[in-house]
Design a protein around this motif. Structure first.
Motif, PDB file in Angstrom:
ATOM      1  N   ASP A  71       2.015   3.086   3.416  1.00  0.00           N
ATOM      2  CA  ASP A  71       0.880   2.985   3.841  1.00  0.00           C
ATOM      3  C   ASP A  71       0.685   2.037   4.724  1.00  0.00           C
ATOM      4  OD1 ASP A  71      -1.444   3.769   5.195  1.00  0.00           O
ATOM      5  OD2 ASP A  71      -2.709   4.272   3.373  1.00  0.00           O
ATOM      6  N   CYS A  72       1.319   1.720   6.048  1.00  0.00           N
ATOM      7  CA  CYS A  72       1.066   0.540   6.775  1.00  0.00           C
ATOM      8  C   CYS A  72       0.421   1.087   7.969  1.00  0.00           C
ATOM      9  CB  CYS A  72       2.219  -0.098   7.110  1.00  0.00           C
ATOM     10  SG  CYS A  72       3.088  -1.181   5.559  1.00  0.00           S
ATOM     11  N   HIS A  73      -0.268   2.291   8.032  1.00  0.00           N
ATOM     12  CA  HIS A  73      -0.618   2.692   9.376  1.00  0.00           C
ATOM     13  C   HIS A  73       0.192   2.625  10.591  1.00  0.00           C
ATOM     14  CE1 HIS A  73      -4.224   2.405   6.594  1.00  0.00           C
ATOM     15  NE2 HIS A  73      -4.025   1.363   6.540  1.00  0.00           N
ATOM     16  N   CYS A  74       1.500   3.083  10.115  1.00  0.00           N
ATOM     17  CA  CYS A  74       2.549   2.691  11.430  1.00  0.00           C
ATOM     18  C   CYS A  74       2.514   4.079  12.181  1.00  0.00           C
ATOM     19  CB  CYS A  74       3.860   2.917  10.753  1.00  0.00           C
ATOM     20  SG  CYS A  74       4.005   1.446   9.634  1.00  0.00           S
ATOM     21  N   SER A  75       2.183   3.689  13.464  1.00  0.00           N
ATOM     22  CA  SER A  75       2.205   4.829  14.699  1.00  0.00           C
ATOM     23  C   SER A  75       3.578   5.472  14.652  1.00  0.00           C
ATOM     24  CB  SER A  75       1.720   4.225  15.649  1.00  0.00           C
ATOM     25  OG  SER A  75       2.546   3.141  16.408  1.00  0.00           O
ATOM     26  N   LYS A 105       8.232   3.688   7.341  1.00  0.00           N
ATOM     27  CA  LYS A 105       7.816   2.905   6.163  1.00  0.00           C
ATOM     28  C   LYS A 105       7.507   1.302   6.541  1.00  0.00           C
ATOM     29  CE  LYS A 105      10.343   6.316   3.231  1.00  0.00           C
ATOM     30  NZ  LYS A 105      11.393   6.383   2.454  1.00  0.00           N
ATOM     31  N   CYS A 106       6.802   0.856   5.565  1.00  0.00           N
ATOM     32  CA  CYS A 106       6.498  -0.687   5.870  1.00  0.00           C
ATOM     33  C   CYS A 106       7.728  -1.270   5.177  1.00  0.00           C
ATOM     34  CB  CYS A 106       5.247  -1.105   5.310  1.00  0.00           C
ATOM     35  SG  CYS A 106       5.008  -0.808   3.412  1.00  0.00           S
ATOM     36  N   CYS A 155       5.170  -2.753   9.588  1.00  0.00           N
ATOM     37  CA  CYS A 155       5.798  -1.466   9.602  1.00  0.00           C
ATOM     38  C   CYS A 155       7.240  -1.598   9.985  1.00  0.00           C
ATOM     39  CB  CYS A 155       5.391  -0.616  10.775  1.00  0.00           C
ATOM     40  SG  CYS A 155       3.604  -0.134  10.783  1.00  0.00           S
ATOM     41  N   SER A 191      -1.016  -0.119  22.085  1.00  0.00           N
ATOM     42  CA  SER A 191      -1.845   0.929  22.605  1.00  0.00           C
ATOM     43  C   SER A 191      -1.898   1.007  24.018  1.00  0.00           C
ATOM     44  CB  SER A 191      -3.092   0.557  21.812  1.00  0.00           C
ATOM     45  OG  SER A 191      -3.043   0.560  20.711  1.00  0.00           O
ATOM     46  N   ASP A 227       0.795  -1.202  -0.070  1.00  0.00           N
ATOM     47  CA  ASP A 227      -0.044   0.194  -0.061  1.00  0.00           C
ATOM     48  C   ASP A 227       0.915   1.142  -0.090  1.00  0.00           C
ATOM     49  OD1 ASP A 227      -2.376   1.441   0.011  1.00  0.00           O
ATOM     50  OD2 ASP A 227      -2.956   0.627   2.045  1.00  0.00           O
ATOM     51  N   GLY A 245       1.983  -5.049   5.248  1.00  0.00           N
ATOM     52  CA  GLY A 245       1.241  -5.206   6.410  1.00  0.00           C
ATOM     53  C   GLY A 245       2.237  -4.894   7.705  1.00  0.00           C
TER      54      GLY A 245
END
Length: 805
Positions: free
Chosen positions: A123-127, A131-132, A138, A696, A86, A136
């Motif tokens: 775009d791996c939604h890494c906090s 970069k990934c 990170c 989290s 992504d 999927g």
């Protein structure tokens, strides 16, 4: 699903006509396999058309749908007509990533201005804003200096800590100050030592086969043009190449789903075992192997496109497809090596009979060669990598026919790639006095050619002294001012004949100062009980045999003292290059394999018996008393056990373990060595004092309070903890949190006992149930893309405020 006819042929190991003979349209454009009876193409997943020339964009990472789009594999998305990671630019322009192998080969198709590449955000939604580094997964926000990235967290090599693994701390090392080394086994397709998660690295050399011929190997290597990495650049019509893996590993092999990967165009199949194809894509085939046997697996390659020949063939053990390039060594192989401070790579590097002659740098196997087995030995890159990860001092055995350029480039790579805290032990070949090896004949030939002596055995001795001295001087030149602290030359000769050893070191003369260590063997054969009492041995009980071991101890102590005095007299230190139990009939090696079956069986049984545990400890204690505790021993003193893993036979029970994955707690030799190490090096940690994972608002950890380990969870940043009741633990055990599966809500905890042996447990946070696991299954699950690994040492995010970390 209907099984294609081709699969039936492969499963039975039968021959079949080549695609050229079958006459498939355009040879299916190498995007499918030919139905040999109907001359029609069966396209790989993601390709369509009568000649497989139409791709729906799956790139081997998805399934083609009826509307000619793709259902992409997990971790991939369908974008821009392709299955991709992504990746989007901040200005909204899409970059399409074409991947032949997700970790080694990339091809970018820019759909807009190339300036977008510099702005690309994976775009791996890494906090952490990283970069990934995989579908999927990170990456890490900072490069891992002495470690490797796993799901956004640096996993440090043994002895390093901090967010970037840049801080060296020897006190956290599981081998800190230990004077015990290990000889690794050789690399072969029939070895019981499983070193890599890419099984193809331990494969056989290629054999050739022909359609319509029943010959196992037609021996036509000379008519094939080979690439530098050992793959055929092309193949004649009707010819295939093949190689075995997993031979004789039998019931110890991992059952499950194997990913067979390759780059380029060619056809790959397997034989000799039952299997089920789960996915058949171009460059990637997933097969289920649940009936592995002693015969092994045959990897077969054919129908190669000479314009883009098949290469980089891999066979990845179940679960490791996403991480094998970052973590190449099998974790079950690694786990029982962590207590040793030195690794000798003699067999790993195929030192005995290493070829070719002369040995040049261009002739060596690199880490990209199609196999690491063979006369050239495993790649230096792998030896350095293994030493770096474990924090073990490498002991290199330089090939007997290596030229100066080879030695210089070998030393240069070690200087540039080995972590800076490690020492390097360097030895010229191995046992060049031993007539069963090619290096002995070679040194005698060279010595006679140089007229070093009129007698060939003395000429060989003198050549050994000459060439080994030259070798160390070349290493010292490469390391320059750092050589004194890092390069430790080793000189060794025949231990059993003390006068011969004396003659050799006298010929060395003042050159002995070039070396830092002289080395001997430390085998014990229990007063040669299997030779002198071969007929009586089968009727002896184990206690009677052990008495012969006890009776040998005074002789071993005198031998150790003799060589220790010799080392001190010459201003060098003593080390042991090989040692351990040698209870077997020596005629099996010396006289063409002659041995008595009943004697062999009893010798093997004694090597496994509980009495061997004490016998191993007795010899280690002697060595420690005479050598390690002597004030003259500072950098030497290693007892190099021979060897890590091998199958017992009439030729000896040399392996501490019989096979990778064996429960070490059941092995007498392992218990003897580990009990000794625990008693002498009681303060050396057997694992991290604390291990934490943050997810989290929740965090999980295993931690040390007042010398006792517990594990638990917290939802208030470590102010309060809810302890787990970890099963199968004893006082003094070390508890390690190895991972957390964020999708399945599973916590993985390993219990390490005072011998360094492990048990494995998985805790389901939803059901609050514990499950015990096996070593192979445990590490396979830890390789899952959804696993969060522990924080690196000292990077505890404040979770350690109540604990002694």
């Amino acid at each position: 699903m209907k099984v294609p006819l081709l699969l039936s042929f492969l499963a039975l190991g039968l021959n079949f006509p080549s695609l050229c003979e079958a006459g498939c349209p355009s040879n299916c454009h190498y995007n499918g396999k030919c139905n040999v009876r109907q001359s029609t193409c069966h396209c790989y997943e993601g390709f369509t058309g009568s000649d497989c020339n139409t791709a729906c964009g799956c790139n081997g990472r998805g399934t083609c749908l009826k509307d000619n789009t793709c259902k992409c594999d997990e971790g991939w998305i369908y974008s821009g007509g392709q299955c991709i990671w992504d990746c989007h630019c901040s200005n909204g322009i899409v970059i399409v990533l074409m991947v032949s192998d997700i970790f080694t080969s990339y091809s970018l198709t820019i759909v807009a201005d190339t300036s977008c590449l510099k702005q690309c955000i994976w775009d791996c939604h890494c906090s952490n804003g990283a970069k990934c580094i995989g579908p999927g997964e990170c990456g890490c926000s900072q490069p891992c200096k002495y470690g490797d990235c796993r799901n956004g967290q640096c996993q440090c090599w043994n002895g390093y800590k901090g967010v970037e693994c840049s801080q060296y701390d020897p006190t956290i090392m599981t081998n800190n100050g230990i004077k015990m080394g290990m000889n690794l086994g050789g690399i072969s397709y029939y070895s019981s030592e499983l070193k890599f998660v890419d099984i193809a690295k331990q494969s056989q050399e290629w054999i050739t086969q022909r359609d319509g011929q029943n010959s196992w190997d037609t021996k036509e290597h000379d008519i094939i043009q080979w690439t530098t990495d050992g793959y055929p650049a092309s193949l004649p019509d009707g010819m295939r190449v093949a190689k075995l893996v997993y031979r004789n590993f039998g019931v110890h092999e991992e059952n499950g789903q194997y990913a067979i990967l390759w780059d380029g165009d060619g056809e790959v199949s397997i034989k000799l075992t039952k299997y089920k194809i789960l996915s058949n894509q171009k460059g990637r085939m997933v097969v289920e192997l649940n009936h592995l046997n002693k015969g092994g697996v045959l990897l077969v390659v054919g129908n190669i496109n000479p314009k883009n020949p098949l290469r980089n063939l891999r066979m990845i053990a179940p679960g490791y497809e996403q991480i094998y390039n970052r973590f190449p060594f099998h974790p079950v192989f690694l786990e029982n090596l962590r207590r040793y401070s030195e690794l000798r790579f003699m067999d790993f590097y195929a030192t005995n009979g290493h070829g070719p002659e002369p040995t040049t740098w261009s002739s060596r196997y690199t880490d990209t060669f199609h196999t690491q087995a063979g006369k050239q030995g495993g790649a230096l890159e792998h030896m350095i990598d293994l030493s770096n990860r474990l924090g073990t001092n490498p002991w290199f055995c330089i090939p007997h026919a290596a030229d100066d350029d080879y030695i210089t480039k070998f030393a240069t790579m070690v200087r540039d790639k080995l972590r800076p805290d490690l020492k390097i032990y360097v030895e010229y070949s191995n046992e060049v006095w031993n007539g069963i090896f090619r290096q002995t004949k070679y040194t005698r030939e060279q010595g006679m050619a140089l007229k070093l002596d009129s007698r060939d055995f003395k000429a060989g001795l003198k050549y050994y002294n000459k060439r080994s001295t030259e070798m160390i001087l070349l290493w010292n030149k490469v390391f320059g001012s750092n050589a004194k602290d890092r390069v430790f030359g080793v000189w060794a000769w025949q231990t059993g004949y003390q006068d011969y050893y004396r003659q050799a070191i006298e010929d060395l003369g003042t050159r002995v100062q070039t070396f830092r260590n002289i080395a001997i063997t430390g085998y014990f054969d229990c007063s040669r009980v299997a030779d002198k009492h071969a007929k009586e041995l089968p009727q002896m009980n184990m206690t009677q045999i052990q008495q012969y071991c006890k009776a040998e101890l005074p002789k071993k102590e005198a031998e150790f003292k003799h060589y220790m005095d010799m080392a001190k007299a010459h201003g060098v230190e003593l080390a042991m290059y090989e040692g351990g139990p040698g209870v077997m009939e020596s005629s099996a090696i010396a006289h063409f394999g002659q041995a008595n079956k009943a004697t062999t069986e009893k010798a093997i049984a004694f090597n496994k018996d509980i009495h061997m545990e004490e016998s191993v400890m007795d010899v280690l204690k002697l060595w420690n008393k005479v050598v390690v505790n002597d004030p003259a021993t500072k950098h030497g003193g290693f007892f190099n056990y021979f060897s890590y893993t091998s199958t017992p036979s009439k030729y000896g029970s040399w392996g501490m373990l019989e096979y990778t994955g064996q429960d070490p707690k059941t092995v007498a030799k392992f218990r003897g060595v580990q009990r000794f190490l625990t008693s002498i090096y009681s303060t050396v940690p057997r694992g991290p004092r604390c291990s934490f994972i943050k997810n989290s608002a929740m965090a999980y950890g295993c931690y040390n309070t007042a010398g006792k380990f517990d594990c638990g969870m917290t939802d208030d940043n470590g102010r309060t903890w809810n302890n787990f009741n970890v099963p199968e633990r004893s006082p003094g055990d070390t508890l390690v949190l190895d991972g957390y599966n964020k999708k399945k809500d599973l916590v993985y905890i390993r219990v390490t006992d005072n011998l360094g042996a492990n048990t494995y447990h998985v805790y389901n946070l939803k059901s609050q149930q514990w499950t015990s696991s096996t070593n192979f299954l445990y590490y396979t699950e830890l390789a899952d893309r959804d696993i969060l690994p522990p924080q690196s040492n000292s990077n505890y995010l404040g979770l350690d405020s109540h604990f002694n970390c």
